[in-house]
Motif scaffolding. Structure first.
Motif: not given
Length: 119
Positions: A52-58, A62-66
């Motif tokens: 599965s794809d890695p899970k992103k932090v909720d 969004s300012k960093t875009g990373i």
């Protein structure tokens, strides 16, 4: 969090493997040396064990875009890259010591791999 690492110790050599978290190979769960082989995929088989794809932090800023990933997902990605490093190193060592084969032996091996051996 410390980064995972591994050490290969063989009869004639030792090799250290370390993760570079800025390298893209340690930023994915889709390893280059894991999963179904190209040979199997070319035969039309599906890779049903694809990770599965890695899970992103909720709630990421969004300012960093990373993209930021959970700690467990970061570890999974780093271990996937580390496993690729080890597999590639060992494959290179094996290929280095393999004896050359003649064309008849190569054809026999290919026939066996293709499932076309005669009984």
């Amino acid at each position: 969090m410390s980064l995972p690492h591994a050490t290969y110790t063989g009869p004639k050599s030792t090799h250290e493997f370390e993760v570079d978290p800025s390298d893209p190979r340690y930023q994915t769960t889709e390893g280059r040396t894991t999963g179904a082989s190209d040979y199997v995929l070319k035969q039309g088989h599906q890779d049903v064990d694809k990770p599965s794809d890695p899970k992103k932090v909720d709630n990421v800023n969004s300012k960093t875009g990373i993209d930021q990933y959970t700690t467990l997902s970061q570890l999974r990605m780093q271990l996937t890259g580390l496993q690729d490093d080890i597999n590639e190193y060992l494959t290179e060592k094996i290929n280095h010591v393999k004896k050359p084969r003649n064309s008849k032996q190569e054809q026999e091996i290919n026939d066996l791999l293709d499932g076309s051996e005669e009984t």
